[in-house]
Design a protein around this motif. Structure first.
Motif, PDB file in Angstrom:
ATOM      1  N   SER A 160       0.794  -1.274  -6.261  1.00  0.00           N
ATOM      2  CA  SER A 160       2.119  -0.844  -5.833  1.00  0.00           C
ATOM      3  C   SER A 160       2.201   0.670  -6.052  1.00  0.00           C
ATOM      4  O   SER A 160       1.639   1.178  -7.026  1.00  0.00           O
ATOM      5  CB  SER A 160       3.158  -1.592  -6.672  1.00  0.00           C
ATOM      6  OG  SER A 160       4.356  -0.871  -6.694  1.00  0.00           O
ATOM      7  N   PRO A 161       2.883   1.409  -5.168  1.00  0.00           N
ATOM      8  CA  PRO A 161       2.974   2.862  -5.377  1.00  0.00           C
ATOM      9  C   PRO A 161       3.508   3.204  -6.773  1.00  0.00           C
ATOM     10  O   PRO A 161       3.104   4.203  -7.364  1.00  0.00           O
ATOM     11  CB  PRO A 161       3.947   3.324  -4.287  1.00  0.00           C
ATOM     12  CG  PRO A 161       3.884   2.257  -3.232  1.00  0.00           C
ATOM     13  CD  PRO A 161       3.568   0.972  -3.932  1.00  0.00           C
ATOM     14  N   ASP A 162       4.366   2.353  -7.329  1.00  0.00           N
ATOM     15  CA  ASP A 162       4.934   2.622  -8.668  1.00  0.00           C
ATOM     16  C   ASP A 162       3.906   2.468  -9.782  1.00  0.00           C
ATOM     17  O   ASP A 162       4.161   2.872 -10.916  1.00  0.00           O
ATOM     18  CB  ASP A 162       6.075   1.636  -8.982  1.00  0.00           C
ATOM     19  CG  ASP A 162       7.107   1.596  -7.883  1.00  0.00           C
ATOM     20  OD1 ASP A 162       7.281   2.645  -7.226  1.00  0.00           O
ATOM     21  OD2 ASP A 162       7.717   0.531  -7.664  1.00  0.00           O
ATOM     22  N   GLU A 163       2.799   1.856  -9.509  1.00  0.00           N
ATOM     23  CA  GLU A 163       1.810   1.607 -10.567  1.00  0.00           C
ATOM     24  C   GLU A 163       0.790   2.736 -10.713  1.00  0.00           C
ATOM     25  O   GLU A 163      -0.016   2.724 -11.634  1.00  0.00           O
ATOM     26  CB  GLU A 163       1.042   0.305 -10.274  1.00  0.00           C
ATOM     27  CG  GLU A 163       1.896  -0.935 -10.399  1.00  0.00           C
ATOM     28  CD  GLU A 163       1.124  -2.188 -10.021  1.00  0.00           C
ATOM     29  OE1 GLU A 163       1.114  -3.132 -10.828  1.00  0.00           O
ATOM     30  OE2 GLU A 163       0.524  -2.236  -8.923  1.00  0.00           O
ATOM     31  N   LEU A 164       0.824   3.672  -9.779  1.00  0.00           N
ATOM     32  CA  LEU A 164      -0.241   4.668  -9.724  1.00  0.00           C
ATOM     33  C   LEU A 164      -0.345   5.489 -11.016  1.00  0.00           C
ATOM     34  O   LEU A 164      -1.436   5.675 -11.560  1.00  0.00           O
ATOM     35  CB  LEU A 164      -0.031   5.585  -8.513  1.00  0.00           C
ATOM     36  CG  LEU A 164      -1.111   6.632  -8.308  1.00  0.00           C
ATOM     37  CD1 LEU A 164      -2.471   5.985  -8.044  1.00  0.00           C
ATOM     38  CD2 LEU A 164      -0.748   7.565  -7.164  1.00  0.00           C
ATOM     39  N   ASP A 165       0.795   5.973 -11.513  1.00  0.00           N
ATOM     40  CA  ASP A 165       0.766   6.820 -12.713  1.00  0.00           C
ATOM     41  C   ASP A 165       0.132   6.100 -13.898  1.00  0.00           C
ATOM     42  O   ASP A 165      -0.767   6.624 -14.554  1.00  0.00           O
ATOM     43  CB  ASP A 165       2.188   7.251 -13.104  1.00  0.00           C
ATOM     44  CG  ASP A 165       2.701   8.330 -12.176  1.00  0.00           C
ATOM     45  OD1 ASP A 165       1.894   8.827 -11.362  1.00  0.00           O
ATOM     46  OD2 ASP A 165       3.895   8.660 -12.267  1.00  0.00           O
ATOM     47  N   GLY A 166       0.614   4.890 -14.147  1.00  0.00           N
ATOM     48  CA  GLY A 166       0.102   4.112 -15.279  1.00  0.00           C
ATOM     49  C   GLY A 166      -1.373   3.809 -15.121  1.00  0.00           C
ATOM     50  O   GLY A 166      -2.124   3.780 -16.106  1.00  0.00           O
ATOM     51  N   PHE A 167      -1.779   3.618 -13.889  1.00  0.00           N
ATOM     52  CA  PHE A 167      -3.192   3.348 -13.614  1.00  0.00           C
ATOM     53  C   PHE A 167      -4.037   4.583 -13.959  1.00  0.00           C
ATOM     54  O   PHE A 167      -5.007   4.502 -14.713  1.00  0.00           O
ATOM     55  CB  PHE A 167      -3.349   2.960 -12.134  1.00  0.00           C
ATOM     56  CG  PHE A 167      -4.761   2.858 -11.672  1.00  0.00           C
ATOM     57  CD1 PHE A 167      -5.537   1.763 -12.010  1.00  0.00           C
ATOM     58  CD2 PHE A 167      -5.326   3.864 -10.901  1.00  0.00           C
ATOM     59  CE1 PHE A 167      -6.854   1.672 -11.592  1.00  0.00           C
ATOM     60  CE2 PHE A 167      -6.641   3.780 -10.474  1.00  0.00           C
ATOM     61  CZ  PHE A 167      -7.404   2.670 -10.825  1.00  0.00           C
ATOM     62  N   LEU A 168      -3.648   5.738 -13.429  1.00  0.00           N
ATOM     63  CA  LEU A 168      -4.449   6.957 -13.630  1.00  0.00           C
ATOM     64  C   LEU A 168      -4.483   7.375 -15.098  1.00  0.00           C
ATOM     65  O   LEU A 168      -5.524   7.804 -15.605  1.00  0.00           O
ATOM     66  CB  LEU A 168      -3.878   8.105 -12.794  1.00  0.00           C
ATOM     67  CG  LEU A 168      -4.122   8.030 -11.286  1.00  0.00           C
ATOM     68  CD1 LEU A 168      -3.428   9.198 -10.581  1.00  0.00           C
ATOM     69  CD2 LEU A 168      -5.614   8.042 -10.962  1.00  0.00           C
TER      70      LEU A 168
END
Ligand SMILES: [Zn+2]
Ligand SMILES: [Zn+2]
Length: 303
Positions: free
Chosen positions: A63-71
């Motif tokens: 999900s676009p909202d998950e990108l930060d937490g992923f990186l």
């Protein structure tokens, strides 16, 4: 067994409902234990048009909202971060922009960048595959369940599916944007043999399938793109890796770089069936395998 295996296709969460958060650390721990060097290829966010479902993830992508937490999880590690990117011919400009923005972000965070896998998980068609799907979306998730695959066959007929799938793979290759082609035989994910050893789905279309598959490999050779031997097929009824022995021999002849990938979604799957893969590489006369750093090829020898 080599001391270190480059597994170029690892995810940070299983596909289950609801999708759990991405978790890098358990993968790092398992990889260290097994002598595997991780090449993460997490599903990238989809183009906006296809961001359907409550989390805009089509129930599988990031999900676009998950990108930060992923990186952020890669910060302070030396794990190569990469993406498995879904290809849609009608949204490639957007795909390129989105992925380039993610790579820029990763670079600004000082992360180690691996490479990009290009994949086709969605295909043209109209079936009722996910709840809340806007009418007329025009694509179908066929690789999540056997029921959906069979519904798509019912709706489109297998020859059209074989043609669409391989056309999209060739389109993906011709963009020149991705380093490695994912699981070329994914279309056979639910395939199995009948009592006479013939494919329950593909028996009448084996020639079409094989010709289409070799057209894809020819495009990869032309565009200097790597392909992967993906061992998830061994854990499915198909019982073979996605990339056949015959295809491997062709890769050697045409000097197509080959990567190893387990497509692990759980720590225990990292590096799975590497011995089987290594035997196939040896039989095909392929001695070195490719991995990517900062989108560039590097090579390792497995024996
Ligand atoms: Zn995939
Ligand atoms: Zn994958």
């Amino acid at each position: 067994m080599p001391l270190q295996i480059y597994d170029e296709h690892v995810h940070l969460r299983p596909h289950q409902e609801p999708l759990p958060a991405h978790r890098l650390q358990p993968m790092i721990d398992a990889a260290r234990e097994q002598g595997v060097i991780l090449g993460v290829r997490e599903h990238a966010p989809l183009p906006e048009k296809y961001q359907v479902g409550p989390n805009r993830d089509y129930f599988f992508a990031m999900s676009p909202d998950e990108l930060d937490g992923f990186l952020l999880q890669f910060h302070g590690t030396d794990v190569a971060f990469g993406l498995e990117v879904d290809y849609f011919p009608d949204a490639f400009d957007e795909i390129r922009q989105t992925v380039e923005a993610i790579l820029d972000r990763a670079r600004s965070m000082g992360l180690v960048i691996g490479g990009l896998h290009g994949s086709v998980h969605l295909l043209p068609g109209e079936i009722d595959d996910i709840p809340g799907k806007p009418p007329g979306l025009g694509v179908v998730m066929w690789d999540d369940t056997r029921e959906h695959f069979e519904q798509l066959i019912e709706a489109r007929g297998l020859p059209a599916i074989i043609e669409d799938y391989h056309d999209w793979l060739i389109g993906l290759i011709r963009t020149g944007f991705f380093q490695t082609l994912s699981h070329i035989d994914l279309l056979r994910k639910f395939d199995r043999a009948d009592e006479r050893g013939r494919s329950v789905y593909f028996a009448d279309y084996e020639n079409l399938y094989e010709e289409s598959m070799f057209d894809v490999l020819a495009a990869a050779a032309e565009c200097d793109m790597a392909v992967e031997l993906n061992t998830q097929g061994l854990d499915r009824p198909y019982g073979r890796p996605f990339l056949s022995q015959k295809a491997l021999v062709y890769c050697r002849q045409k000097q197509i770089p080959v990567a190893f990938g387990s497509d692990a979604h759980r720590p225990a799957e990292i590096g799975r069936h590497f011995e089987t893969a290594a035997q196939m590489f040896a039989e095909a006369g392929i001695e070195r395998l490719v991995y990517f750093r900062d989108l560039r090829p590097h090579y390792w020898t497995y024996a």
